[in-house]
Motif scaffolding. Structure first.
Motif, PDB file in Angstrom:
ATOM      1  N   ILE A  99       0.845  -1.191   0.000  1.00 33.43           N
ATOM      2  CA  ILE A  99       0.000   0.000   0.000  1.00 33.43           C
ATOM      3  C   ILE A  99       0.884   1.246   0.000  1.00 33.43           C
ATOM      4  O   ILE A  99       0.665   2.186  -0.749  1.00 33.43           O
ATOM      5  N   MET A 156       1.837   6.448  -7.016  1.00 36.14           N
ATOM      6  CA  MET A 156       0.772   7.315  -7.515  1.00 36.14           C
ATOM      7  C   MET A 156       1.157   8.787  -7.407  1.00 36.14           C
ATOM      8  O   MET A 156       0.857   9.577  -8.289  1.00 36.14           O
ATOM      9  N   GLU A 195      -1.300  12.189  -7.627  1.00 35.06           N
ATOM     10  CA  GLU A 195      -2.499  11.867  -6.854  1.00 35.06           C
ATOM     11  C   GLU A 195      -2.081  10.983  -5.693  1.00 35.06           C
ATOM     12  O   GLU A 195      -1.060  10.310  -5.754  1.00 35.06           O
ATOM     13  N   SER A 196      -2.876  10.999  -4.633  1.00 33.55           N
ATOM     14  CA  SER A 196      -2.574  10.013  -3.603  1.00 33.55           C
ATOM     15  C   SER A 196      -3.870   9.474  -3.030  1.00 33.55           C
ATOM     16  O   SER A 196      -4.901  10.131  -3.066  1.00 33.55           O
ATOM     17  N   TYR A 197      -3.805   8.281  -2.525  1.00 39.05           N
ATOM     18  CA  TYR A 197      -4.984   7.664  -1.929  1.00 39.05           C
ATOM     19  C   TYR A 197      -5.358   8.415  -0.661  1.00 39.05           C
ATOM     20  O   TYR A 197      -4.482   8.835   0.097  1.00 39.05           O
ATOM     21  N   THR A 198      -6.640   8.559  -0.413  1.00 36.30           N
ATOM     22  CA  THR A 198      -7.032   9.128   0.867  1.00 36.30           C
ATOM     23  C   THR A 198      -7.846   8.150   1.685  1.00 36.30           C
ATOM     24  O   THR A 198      -7.875   8.247   2.907  1.00 36.30           O
ATOM     25  N   CYS A 199      -8.512   7.216   1.027  1.00 34.87           N
ATOM     26  CA  CYS A 199      -9.372   6.329   1.805  1.00 34.87           C
ATOM     27  C   CYS A 199      -9.741   5.070   1.037  1.00 34.87           C
ATOM     28  O   CYS A 199     -10.006   5.120  -0.161  1.00 34.87           O
ATOM     29  N   PHE A 200      -9.751   3.949   1.722  1.00 30.90           N
ATOM     30  CA  PHE A 200     -10.314   2.714   1.188  1.00 30.90           C
ATOM     31  C   PHE A 200     -11.448   2.284   2.100  1.00 30.90           C
ATOM     32  O   PHE A 200     -11.337   2.373   3.316  1.00 30.90           O
ATOM     33  N   THR A 201     -12.529   1.797   1.498  1.00 31.11           N
ATOM     34  CA  THR A 201     -13.584   1.190   2.297  1.00 31.11           C
ATOM     35  C   THR A 201     -13.860  -0.190   1.729  1.00 31.11           C
ATOM     36  O   THR A 201     -13.991  -0.337   0.513  1.00 31.11           O
ATOM     37  N   TYR A 229      -9.837   2.465   5.785  1.00 31.91           N
ATOM     38  CA  TYR A 229      -8.419   2.818   5.822  1.00 31.91           C
ATOM     39  C   TYR A 229      -8.321   4.268   5.373  1.00 31.91           C
ATOM     40  O   TYR A 229      -8.749   4.599   4.275  1.00 31.91           O
ATOM     41  N   GLU A 249     -14.700   7.642   8.717  1.00 40.26           N
ATOM     42  CA  GLU A 249     -13.583   8.179   7.947  1.00 40.26           C
ATOM     43  C   GLU A 249     -13.100   9.504   8.543  1.00 40.26           C
ATOM     44  O   GLU A 249     -11.899   9.736   8.658  1.00 40.26           O
ATOM     45  N   ASP A 257     -13.123  17.656  -0.142  1.00 37.11           N
ATOM     46  CA  ASP A 257     -13.270  16.510   0.767  1.00 37.11           C
ATOM     47  C   ASP A 257     -11.982  16.174   1.505  1.00 37.11           C
ATOM     48  O   ASP A 257     -12.017  15.673   2.621  1.00 37.11           O
ATOM     49  N   ASP A 258     -10.841  16.436   0.878  1.00 35.41           N
ATOM     50  CA  ASP A 258      -9.601  15.990   1.511  1.00 35.41           C
ATOM     51  C   ASP A 258      -9.001  17.075   2.399  1.00 35.41           C
ATOM     52  O   ASP A 258      -7.861  16.961   2.829  1.00 35.41           O
TER      53      ASP A 258
END
Lengths: 711, 624
Positions: free
Chosen positions: A54, A61, A67-73, A80, A101, A644-645
């Protein structure tokens, strides 16, 4: 199932915290992936292995897409949340549905705030921070991580149980006369006496405050101190709570409880230590002054002159050793974040603590270092934007001012015990490149040198403020006897009040007349009986308000300009056996209040400052408004709409309201703007008009002492 | 550093299907696993990056949590994710789109694909990637096609504007569908006009799927490959194989009276629907054998009690069109449905009875499937039925009036064998389904994969009259049953023509000036939207409204107990309310919104609920 992980870009674990459930899950997963016959691996290895893909995908990314991940559901509602702060990636996980979150994002930001308060400007250098968070010495690392873990747990506990940490504002004990007396005492007696003592070793008490559990009884700041930011104050309360957990769940402690809580004493002490040199080669790599710069592509931290720090001994965990905390200071010239202070946390009785914040003698260095750091950061930014020459160096202060100041600064460091040779070398090289006639000047090639300068400055800062108490010959702190004296002075002052204070802190705004109260609650229960069986208790309602506000169940009112809140206590502990029994209904209302705060923040983030909700049998209201100093209601302005972020709305980790006030004040120049919030919970059967009337009355009354029935 | 260039729609910036089973080894290039990527012009290295990273990180997270990833969010975008076996779907959109809506869109897309192509793994074994890529593109463009933002938020059906249409026309459409259902091979149908629903008997999900085939483009695209067919009806009729899930099938096969799902059913005053049989002409035999519809009804997840049959006795104004129900059984000599055109010719009376028998046995046998005890009943029914149906065929033969069905080439081998198995026994699907599981023809749709929900092949029959389309879900047998097909065709031809002519003449109607208030009313059960929004994208006064709806809708979806909400920014106040059956949003322009934000009971924002109730009543929405 909860966890939090901090990792470097190279997937090295810099910190982790897991609850037992998550730990078990990790071990199971890792065990499944491992071959038979091997012993259980170190937990740190397992977690690092499992999260590595991860973390690596994250940096891929960022590199390739920006870009970067902010959340996994996941489908079973595991969440996450990921956030990258400079070179550190934070990952917070929840698998038990207790945190959403937003909560996880907030936790990440709070963790970052705690680290900033503990490590100050060292957090601005990825390399140094990595070393601080992950000391080579495993014992040292274990101790540090344990300390951070326990701070995180303390915070999580407070966020779940304490309304002031829910809304992120400080709650005061409401007892005007006593508060006033205490403030006077702190000012005239305590601080004056401490600051005139010779035993203070050059330190100066700036702020002194008394906490009863998490609530503020009295707060005094000396005249030449800048005000303490709410964000910092809340963090200090977390730290104090962590040192002397107030065991608030135990209601009305009997004598045996007192004994056990007093036994919980100070936690194991942690003071940042020098990171031991990991590479013996560093001395050999030390460039000879004047030689051609061969170290251009060498990792700048290798050149840190820290090997010399090795000789410093780890200070013995002495309870009278203060905490080094880095707090924001506002001066005429501007705002200086992360300025070093010493924090003395003196337990008076279980649950009651005196906190002293002192300015340390060398703190002027921090201001200089910060000025230079900022200058180099700005320069770096402009250079990386492609600006060159004079357009890159414009700005306040000019690069030439910086040059002469920095020259003097380095010169002044020379004779002190601070290792500044490296800084000197890098600075000389920087000057050669930037200012020399015919040299490369200000262009992109200077960027690595800006970075290098920043690292060196952070290194100097680290030397100045992390290890001072180590030089045992002159202990730079209030002497233990002085601390003891302070402690006993306040104890003496509050002796007669202590029991009252402990109770008061749990029933800050309380019911008056319990018979009336039970009748009232009975009525409420009748109305919501289909939710829960009757004969259960509900504690939160203020009786004073009963006749005036029929149908009101709970409210929270926050003054965002001062960062203070008022709310009836929500006591839902098992032992709160009032005449009504225990409280699943109170628990239910509590959970509603908690989720309401989250909901209103989401709407606020998107620009909605008024929200009313009919939810089940309840009616919720939320209002945010502005007033000027005289209490005149100002017109509602357009609220900023945040993506949102964006950082979580609150005052602890990131002060949204300060930004909001600044934003709003643009149209109200020359006026002091105040910002208030009101949340109410009513029974749904009450007509809306009446609910709104209640809200209006509460809004206008609560902050006016003359009309506030609570005062 | 590659930049993300968001293609036209914020609703779908990327969509891809990635097959992890093709990229197992170290050296396997990621592109091998990319089954479809939208937008297709995306540079291959960006495609590889997204597929590889998202699928990789998705697998890692799902292993940690022992559950597939559902949503993946980035700073500026979010992705709905589906993971099944080795397949990995991701649909990305901008952050303003509510998460529930993206997830719904992805599910719709995948279901749509399976509806027309069968199980995913199997369709990739049978068809080339290029062919299937074209279909993904088609389905995606259909779902993204130009409706308003609100439609996207609620993922609702596109319907004709009922305010401009004479209710009698809607009733007529409903009656056409009912008439078609007289043929036992017809499961359910819907009528579409220019890509919008006029009337449907199916669930919103299923209607949405059927609508794709209706679009002309799809028609063309499928022709060379799909098992579609056209007859000698001058190209007006076509069909294709579709795949239903078991729950969809059960729903369709439950008692027709319970699934009368009329589009514009006027809200009934008495909320509790009586279990009336009045709307169904032909199955009114008060026999015990009609009862097995009940257990099936309970199986049907979509049966909602608030579906009041349109043709309840209270709707006396409709009596002209309404088939007099009780007559048909009470007195078979006076056939019902006097006004239904075209009147069936001489075989009418007997066909009535035959169909009745068919109906009953059909349901009975399906629901007593595997139950030995009721077998005897079945036999009896079937024999009676065969007798009857031969009679029926004879009658129909007379009625054929010289129309010759060209059925050669309409049956692909699969359907043939399917037809053979089920032979002429009227109790089609249940038996047929069993037969299939037995010998698994390649297209049977019965999944070879244990955790994949089995899909049952059915046929979608389309009858087009200019802009109007009658779409029927029929048993595969239907295509080989010349008589039934002919009967269905002729029984509704004139009505369809008439309906088309009427609908065509209806002017779109100048959208009423929104005036001071805007509303949007979403019927969750029928998945339809009523609104006085002009529908122009990006309308200035509408943007705050749409933005608020997307927030409130998400909130309603996540909080079951939430009934109503008022939210206000400095400029606008929006009221939202919902019940199990609907969500309604209301915004009032003008008025004195300038205020301090401090609680004030005279604040106009708090009068919104009352105003909404008053205003919406005029639009036929009752919020009481």
């Amino acid at each position: 199932m909860k966890g939090l992980l901090i990792a470097s870009e190279s997937a090295e674990v810099l910190f982790h915290w897991t609850d037992p459930e998550f730990q078990q899950n990790i071990q199971d997963k890792y065990g499944a992936a491992q071959e038979e016959g091997q012993g259980p691996p170190a937990f740190e290895d397992s977690i690092s292995t499992l999260f590595a893909p991860i973390i690596i995908s994250c940096s891929t990314m960022i590199d390739r897409m920006g870009e970067s991940y902010t959340c996994f559901t996941t489908e079973n509602n595991h969440i996450y949340v990921l956030h990258q702060f400079d070179e550190c990636l934070y990952i917070a996980v929840n698998g038990d549905g207790e945190e959403g979150e937003d909560d996880l994002k907030r936790k990440i930001y709070v963790m970052k705030k705690i680290i900033e308060v503990m490590f100050g400007m060292v957090t601005l250098s990825g390399n140094l921070l990595r070393k601080e968070l992950r000391p080579q010495d495993t014992e040292h690392r274990a101790r540090l991580w344990k300390h951070l873990q326990s701070l995180l747990e303390t915070y999580s506990h407070l966020r779940e149980s304490d309304q002031s940490f829910l809304v992120e504002a400080v709650e005061r004990l409401i007892h005007p006369t006593l508060c006033e007396q205490c403030i006077e005492f702190l000012e005239r007696r305590l601080v004056q006496q401490l600051n005139s003592s010779v035993e203070r070793a050059g330190e100066e008490v700036l702020h002194a405050f008394i906490l009863v559990h998490t609530k503020l009884l009295a707060f005094y700041s000396s005249r030449n101190a800048s005000s303490l930011a709410t964000s910092d104050l809340l963090t200090l309360i977390i730290m104090a709570q962590n040192m002397y957990p107030s065991n608030i769940d135990v209601d009305d402690p009997g004598p045996e409880d007192v004994e056990s809580t007093s036994g919980s004493g100070p936690e194991s002490f942690y003071t940042p230590e020098p990171s031991p040199t990991d590479r013996d080669s560093s001395s050999s790599e030390k460039p000879v002054r004047g030689s051609t710069p061969v170290f251009e592509f060498v990792d700048p931290d290798i050149q840190m002159a820290e090997d010399s720090l090795q000789t410093l001994e780890v200070p013995p965990p002495d309870p009278s050793t203060p905490r080094r905390v880095f707090l924001e200071v506002s001066q005429k010239e501007g705002l200086y974040p992360m300025m070093p202070h010493s924090m003395y946390c003196l337990p008076l009785w279980p649950g009651i603590t005196l906190v002293l914040l002192t300015k340390i003698p060398t703190s002027a260095v921090a201001i200089s270092v910060y000025t230079y750091l900022e200058a180099f950061a700005k320069l770096e930014k402009r250079l990386s934007e492609g600006q060159e020459g004079s357009s890159a160096t414009r700005g306040q202060p000019t690069i030439h001012e910086i040059r002469s100041k920095l020259d003097k600064f380095i010169k002044a460091l020379g004779p002190s015990e601070i290792q500044s040779a490296q800084l000197q070398n890098v600075w000389t090289e920087f000057k050669n490149r930037a200012f020399a006639r015919g040299g490369p000047g200000f262009n992109k090639d200077l960027i690595p040198w800006c970075k290098n300068m920043k690292s060196q400055l952070c290194g100097v800062y680290r030397q100045c403020f992390f290890i001072d108490s180590g030089s045992a010959d002159i202990p730079r702190r209030l002497s233990p006897s002085l601390q003891e004296r302070a402690q006993s002075m306040v104890q003496e002052k509050l002796m007669d009040w202590k029991d009252f204070l402990l109770v008061k802190s749990k029933r800050n705004i309380t019911m008056v007349g319990s018979k009336k109260y039970s009748a009232y609650v009975g009525k409420i229960l009748q109305n919501i009986a289909h939710f829960y069986p009757p004969c259960i208790g509900l504690d939160p309602v203020i009786l004073t308000y009963l006749e005036e506000f029929p149908g009101l169940i709970h409210f929270i009112c926050v003054d965002r300009s001062t960062g203070q809140m008022i709310a009836p206590s929500l006591n839902i502990t098992e032992r709160t056996t009032s005449e009504l029994g225990k409280g699943p209904v109170a628990q239910f209302i509590k959970s509603k209040v908690w989720s309401l705060v989250g909901t209103t923040r989401r709407y606020l983030q998107k620009g909605y400052s008024t929200v009313t909700l009919r939810d089940g049998d309840f009616y919720f209201c939320y209002f945010l408004w502005f007033e000027n100093e005289t209490g005149f209601k100002l017109e509602a302005g357009e609220m900023p709409i945040l993506p949102d972020d964006s950082a979580p709305i609150g005052m602890l980790a990131w002060d949204y309201y300060r930004k909001l006030l600044r934003y709003y004040s643009k149209n109200h120049q020359g006026e002091v703007v105040k910002c208030y919030e009101l949340l109410t919970v009513h029974l749904g059967v009450i007509p809306t008009e009446i609910i709104l009337q209640h809200c209006r009355q509460l809004a206008s009354k609560l902050w006016e002492p003359s009309r506030n029935p609570l005062l | 550093m590659a930049e993300i260039m968001p293609p036209e729609s914020a609703r779908c910036t990327f969509f891809f299907l990635y097959d992890g089973s093709k990229v197992k080894g170290e050296g396997d290039p990621t592109r091998e696993g990319i089954c479809y990527f939208y937008p297709e012009e995306t540079p291959i290295d960006l495609q590889e990056l997204l597929c590889g990273q998202l699928a990789g990180v998705g697998r890692c997270v799902s292993e940690l949590s022992s559950s597939p990833v559902r949503i993946l969010r980035m700073r500026r975008s979010k992705y709905a994710i589906r993971m099944k076996d080795d397949f990995f779907w991701a649909l990305g959109c901008s952050e303003e789109v509510p998460t529930v809506s993206v997830c719904e869109l992805l599910d719709q897309l995948i279901n749509l694909f399976c509806f027309y192509n069968g199980p995913i793994r199997q369709s990739y074994q049978l068809n080339s990637q290029v062919v299937l890529a074209a279909r993904w593109a088609l389905y995606l463009s259909h779902l993204l096609a130009g409706t308003s933002e609100l439609h996207h938020i609620f993922s609702c059906l596109r319907t004709i504007d009922s305010t401009n249409v004479d209710p009698l026309l809607l009733l007529k459409a409903a009656l056409i569908l009912q008439a078609c259902q007289r043929c036992p091979l017809v499961l359910a149908g819907c009528i579409l006009f220019r890509g919008r629903v006029v009337s449907t008997q199916m669930t919103p999900d299923l209607t949405m799927k059927v609508m794709v085939h209706e679009s002309e483009t799809h028609h063309k695209a499928l022709k060379p490959n799909g098992p579609s067919t056209s007859s000698s009806f001058g190209g007006a009729v076509s069909s294709t194989t579709v795949f239903l899930t078991m729950s969809e099938l059960q729903y369709l096969q439950s008692a027709p009276v319970d699934r009368e799902l009329k589009f514009y059913s006027t809200p009934n005053k008495d909320a509790l629907p009586k279990k009336t049989r009045l709307s169904r002409t032909l199955s009114d035999t008060p026999s015990s054998e009609s009862e097995p519809s009940d257990p099936s009804a309970s199986q049907s997840p979509l049966k909602v009690s608030s579906f009041s049959p349109r043709l309840s006795s209270s709707d006396n104004s409709d009596s002209v069109f309404s088939p007099a129900p009780s007559q048909s059984t009470a007195n078979p000599l006076h056939p019902a449905s006097p006004s239904l055109e075209p009147p069936l010719s001489n075989g009418k009376k007997t066909s009535h009875e035959a169909e009745e028998a068919l109906d009953e046995s059909y349901y009975h046998s399906f629901h007593s499937n595997g139950d030995g005890g009721s077998r005897i009943h079945d036999e009896g029914d079937v024999s009676a039925l065969e007798e009857n149906s031969s009679h029926l065929n004879g009658a129909d033969g007379d009625a054929a009036c010289g129309t010759v069905f060209d059925l050669r080439g309409t049956e692909c081998g699969n359907e043939e064998s399917y037809g053979d198995k089920a032979s002429r026994r009227g109790n089609g699907s249940a038996e047929g389904y069993q037969a299939e599981t037995g010998d698994l023809p390649p297209l049977s749709g019965v999944s070879d994969n244990a955790d994949e929900a089995p899909l049952v092949p059915m046929t979608l029959y389309l009858h087009r009259v200019k802009g109007l389309v009658l779409a029927l879900l029929v048993e595969p047998l239907f295509l080989s049953d010349t008589a039934s097909m002919e009967e269905v065709y002729h029984s509704c031809l004139a009505s369809l023509n008439g309906l088309e002519a009427h609908l065509r003449t209806i002017s779109p109607g100048a959208p009423a000036a929104p005036g001071l208030s805007i509303f949007a009313h979403f019927d969750c059960i029928q998945s339809t939207l009523t609104s006085n929004l002009s529908g122009r994208p990006g309308g200035a006064p509408e943007h705050p409204f749409v933005r608020a709806i997307s927030l409130l809708h998400s909130h309603f979806c996540n909080t079951e107990t939430l009934q109503e909400a008022i939210i206000r920014s400095a400029g606008v106040a929006i009221y939202g309310t919902r019940s199990v059956a609907q969500e309604t949003y209301f915004l009032q322009h003008g008025g004195s919104l300038r205020n301090s934000g401090i609680p004030n009971h005279q604040d106009s924002a708090f009068s919104l609920p009352r105003k909404a109730r008053d205003k919406l009543l005029k639009h036929g929405v009752n919020l009481r």
